[in-house]
Design an enzyme around this catalytic site. Structure first.
Site, PDB file in Angstrom:
ATOM      1  N   LYS A 122       0.924  -1.119  -0.065  1.00 47.15           N
ATOM      2  CA  LYS A 122      -0.160  -0.059   0.024  1.00 47.15           C
ATOM      3  C   LYS A 122       0.686   1.325   0.084  1.00 47.15           C
ATOM      4  CE  LYS A 122      -4.355  -1.396   1.778  1.00 47.15           C
ATOM      5  NZ  LYS A 122      -5.504  -0.926   3.046  1.00 47.15           N
ATOM      6  N   LYS A 206      -4.900 -10.349  -7.036  1.00 48.52           N
ATOM      7  CA  LYS A 206      -6.115 -10.613  -6.334  1.00 48.52           C
ATOM      8  C   LYS A 206      -7.192  -9.532  -6.808  1.00 48.52           C
ATOM      9  CE  LYS A 206      -5.478  -7.823  -2.336  1.00 48.52           C
ATOM     10  NZ  LYS A 206      -5.635  -7.591  -0.912  1.00 48.52           N
ATOM     11  N   LYS A 209     -10.465  -3.573  -4.811  1.00 45.84           N
ATOM     12  CA  LYS A 209     -11.074  -2.430  -5.106  1.00 45.84           C
ATOM     13  C   LYS A 209     -10.421  -1.412  -5.651  1.00 45.84           C
ATOM     14  CE  LYS A 209     -13.227  -2.885  -0.212  1.00 45.84           C
ATOM     15  NZ  LYS A 209     -13.131  -2.364   1.049  1.00 45.84           N
TER      16      LYS A 209
HETATM   17  P1  TYM Z   1     -10.600  -5.197   3.509  1.00 40.54           P
HETATM   18  O1  TYM Z   1     -11.575  -4.026   3.842  1.00 40.54           O
HETATM   19  O2  TYM Z   1      -9.501  -4.994   2.663  1.00 40.54           O
HETATM   20  O3  TYM Z   1     -11.396  -6.566   3.123  1.00 40.54           O
HETATM   21  C1  TYM Z   1     -12.502  -7.146   3.829  1.00 40.54           C
HETATM   22  C2  TYM Z   1     -12.341  -8.558   3.661  1.00 40.54           C
HETATM   23  O4  TYM Z   1     -12.345  -9.050   2.475  1.00 40.54           O
HETATM   24  C3  TYM Z   1     -11.408  -9.779   2.168  1.00 40.54           C
HETATM   25  N1  TYM Z   1     -10.804 -10.072   0.718  1.00 40.54           N
HETATM   26  C4  TYM Z   1     -10.644 -10.921  -0.154  1.00 40.54           C
HETATM   27  N2  TYM Z   1     -11.113 -12.325   0.153  1.00 40.54           N
HETATM   28  C5  TYM Z   1     -11.111 -13.346  -0.946  1.00 40.54           C
HETATM   29  N3  TYM Z   1     -10.641 -12.711  -2.093  1.00 40.54           N
HETATM   30  C6  TYM Z   1     -10.304 -11.594  -2.536  1.00 40.54           C
HETATM   31  N4  TYM Z   1      -9.616 -10.865  -3.613  1.00 40.54           N
HETATM   32  C7  TYM Z   1     -10.410 -10.390  -1.270  1.00 40.54           C
HETATM   33  N5  TYM Z   1     -10.058  -9.123  -1.019  1.00 40.54           N
HETATM   34  C8  TYM Z   1     -10.465  -8.865  -0.059  1.00 40.54           C
HETATM   35  C9  TYM Z   1     -10.555  -9.563   3.084  1.00 40.54           C
HETATM   36  O5  TYM Z   1      -9.394 -10.684   3.488  1.00 40.54           O
HETATM   37  C10 TYM Z   1     -11.220  -9.059   4.282  1.00 40.54           C
HETATM   38  O6  TYM Z   1     -11.483 -10.240   5.251  1.00 40.54           O
HETATM   39  N6  TYM Z   1      -7.498  -5.576   7.335  1.00 40.54           N
HETATM   40  C11 TYM Z   1      -8.913  -5.892   6.889  1.00 40.54           C
HETATM   41  C12 TYM Z   1      -9.857  -5.380   7.754  1.00 40.54           C
HETATM   42  C13 TYM Z   1      -9.846  -5.654   9.392  1.00 40.54           C
HETATM   43  C14 TYM Z   1     -10.080  -6.643  10.142  1.00 40.54           C
HETATM   44  C15 TYM Z   1     -10.043  -6.437  11.475  1.00 40.54           C
HETATM   45  C16 TYM Z   1     -10.383  -7.836   9.695  1.00 40.54           C
HETATM   46  C17 TYM Z   1      -9.460  -4.434  10.243  1.00 40.54           C
HETATM   47  N7  TYM Z   1      -9.688  -5.012  11.499  1.00 40.54           N
HETATM   48  C18 TYM Z   1     -10.045  -7.218  12.378  1.00 40.54           C
HETATM   49  C19 TYM Z   1     -10.651  -8.833  10.644  1.00 40.54           C
HETATM   50  C20 TYM Z   1     -10.597  -8.496  11.895  1.00 40.54           C
HETATM   51  C21 TYM Z   1      -8.981  -5.485   5.598  1.00 40.54           C
HETATM   52  O7  TYM Z   1      -8.296  -4.609   5.057  1.00 40.54           O
HETATM   53  O8  TYM Z   1     -10.087  -6.002   5.035  1.00 40.54           O
END
Ligand code: TYM
Length: 344
Positions: A122, A206, A209
Site C-alpha cells: 500500500k 487478487k 477495490k
Molecule cells: P478489507 O476491507 O480490505 O477486506 C475485507 C475482507 O475481504 C477479504 N478480501 C478478499 N477475500 C478473498 N479474495 C479477495 N480478492 C479479497 N479481497 C479482500 C479480506 O481478506 C477481508 O476479510 N484489514 C482488514 C480489515 C480489518 C479486520 C480487522 C479484519 C480491520 N480489522 C479485524 C478482521 C479482523 C481489511 O483490510 O479488509
C-alpha cells in the site's frame, strides 16, 4: 518443545471487520461477508465491525466516510447478517479499539510490523510519505479482535499475515504481563475456494477495490448484464475445463473461475470439474454467469433497499455501538489492571 502455557478458556467469539473504502466486490463477499452470514447461522456469538479508523490510514475523499460506513453496514445486512443476532457497529464509536491499539503498539516489536507485506504494497515506493497509521494498521487490527477476546476471525487469505501478528501480540502480552491465557490466540478462518478470489483480467493478482480496471472485479452493485459481460470478457486460455484440480495448477485464470463457481454454488472444486470436464469456456462462462447472477441478485436487491433507509442503518449502528461497548468495557478494565495503570 511442548507449549505448557495455559490456554485461554473463556467463551468463543467471532470478530471480523471490513474497511469503508470503495464498493465491495465478489472477493470481499466470498472471502468475508458470506462466511459472516454462515457463522451467524451456525449460532456463533458474532461481532462485525466497519473499520473506519483503518480507512483513514489512506486518503479519503472529504465528507465521504459516513456514507461509506453506512454502505458497509448495509452490505453486512444484505449478505445475511441479522443485527438482532450479531453486533454490527462502526469501529470509531468504541474507544477501546484506540486505547488497546496504543497498548499493543508498546507490545509489538518494530521488526514484526516491518515484515508486513500489506504495508509495503500500500505504501508503494515512497514509504516515507505513508501515514504512521498505515504502518501500525495491523496493530490496530489486533486490538479490534482482542478488545472482544475474539477467538475466531473469518477473513480472506490476504489477511493471514495480519492474523499471525495478532496471535504474536496476544501471546507476548500474556507472557510479558504474566497473565497466561488472558487473551486468546485468535484463529483465522480462511479455508475454502472463496478465500482468494483473483482479478478476472489477471489470475495472478487478487480481485481488489483499487484495480483501475472495472472489468477486473464483480461489484456487489453490478446488475445481471454487467456480471454476464464481465464474465464473458474474463481472461482464459485456449484449453478446456480439466478433469482434476491438479491440472488447474499453472492456469490461474481458469482455477479462479472454477473456484468462484464452487464457492457460489456451495460445491467442491472437484464436483464442478466433474460436471464441466472437457467443455470449453463457451459453455462454462454462461453457466458461471447464471450461478453468479442467481446468487448475487437477491443480495444486491436487499442492499439497495437497506441503503434507501439511512436512518434505519444509523439505528443499527447506534445499537451495535452500545452492545460492542458493553462487551469491550469489562475487558478493558481488566487490561488496565493488568498493565498497571492508575485507576480510581
Ligand atoms: P478489507 O476491507 O480490505 O477486506 C475485507 C475482507 O475481504 C477479504 N478480501 C478478499 N477475500 C478473498 N479474495 C479477495 N480478492 C479479497 N479481497 C479482500 C479480506 O481478506 C477481508 O476479510 N484489514 C482488514 C480489515 C480489518 C479486520 C480487522 C479484519 C480491520 N480489522 C479485524 C478482521 C479482523 C481489511 O483490510 O479488509
Amino acid at each position: 518443545m511442548t507449549d505448557t502455557t495455559p490456554a485461554y478458556t473463556g467463551p468463543q467469539r467471532v470478530f471480523s471487520g471490513i474497511q469503508p473504502t470503495g464498493s465491495l466486490h465478489l472477493g470481499n463477499y466470498l472471502g468475508a461477508l458470506k462466511k459472516f452470514a454462515d457463522l451467524q447461522a451456525e449460532g456463533h456469538d458474532c461481532v462485525f465491525c466497519v473499520v473506519d479508523l483503518h480507512a483513514i490510514t489512506m486518503p479519503v475523499e472529504r465528507g465521504a466516510l459516513i456514507d461509506q460506513t453506512r454502505q458497509i453496514a448495509a452490505a453486512f445486512m444484505a449478505a445475511g447478517v441479522d443485527p438482532a443476532k450479531s453486533v454490527i457497529f462502526a469501529q470509531s464509536s468504541v474507544l477501546a479499539h484506540v486505547e488497546l491499539a496504543w497498548i499493543f503498539n508498546c507490545v509489538a516489536r518494530m521488526g514484526w510490523v516491518e515484515r508486513m507485506t500489506q504495508f509495503k504494497d500500500k505504501a508503494g515506493k515512497d514509504a516515507e510519505r505513508a501515514s504512521v497509521g498505515l504502518f501500525t494498521y495491523p496493530v490496530l487490527q489486533a486490538a479490534d479482535i482482542l478488545a472482544y477476546k475474539a477467538t475466531h476471525v473469518p477473513v480472506g487469505e490476504d489477511q493471514k499475515q495480519h492474523l499471525e501478528l495478532s496471535r504474536d501480540i496476544a501471546e507476548r502480552f500474556n507472557r510479558e504481563y504474566g497473565v497466561p491465557g488472558f487473551f486468546p490466540l485468535p484463529e483465522p478462518m480462511i479455508k475454502g475456494p472463496g478465500a482468494r478470489i483473483m482479478s478476472l483480467k489477471d489470475g495472478t493478482k487478487k480481485m481488489s477495490k483499487s484495480d483501475p480496471s472495472d472489468l477486473s472485479r464483480i461489484s456487489l452493485v453490478d446488475d445481471a448484464d454487467a456480471i454476464s459481460k464481465k464474465i464473458r470478457k474474463a481472461t482464459t486460455d485456449t484449453g478446456v475445463i480439466p478433469a482434476t484440480a491438479e491440472e488447474l495448477k499453472g492456469r490461474p485464470e481458469v482455477e479462479n473461475l472454477v473456484g468462484i463457481f464452487a464457492a457460489l454454488s456451495g460445491r467442491s472444486v472437484e464436483s464442478v470439474l466433474a460436471e464441466f470436464e472437457g467443455k470449453g469456456f463457451g459453455v462454462f462462462k454462461p453457466a458461471l454467469a447464471e450461478v453468479t447472477v442467481a446468487h448475487l441478485a437477491p443480495i444486491t436487491a436487499r442492499y439497495r433497499d437497506i441503503l434507501a433507509d439511512p436512518a434505519g442503518i444509523d439505528r443499527v449502528l447506534a445499537d451495535g455501538a452500545g452492545r460492542a461497548n458493553a462487551i469491550a468495557a469489562p475487558i478493558m478494565d481488566e487490561v488496565r489492571r493488568v498493565v498497571g495503570f492508575w485507576r480510581p
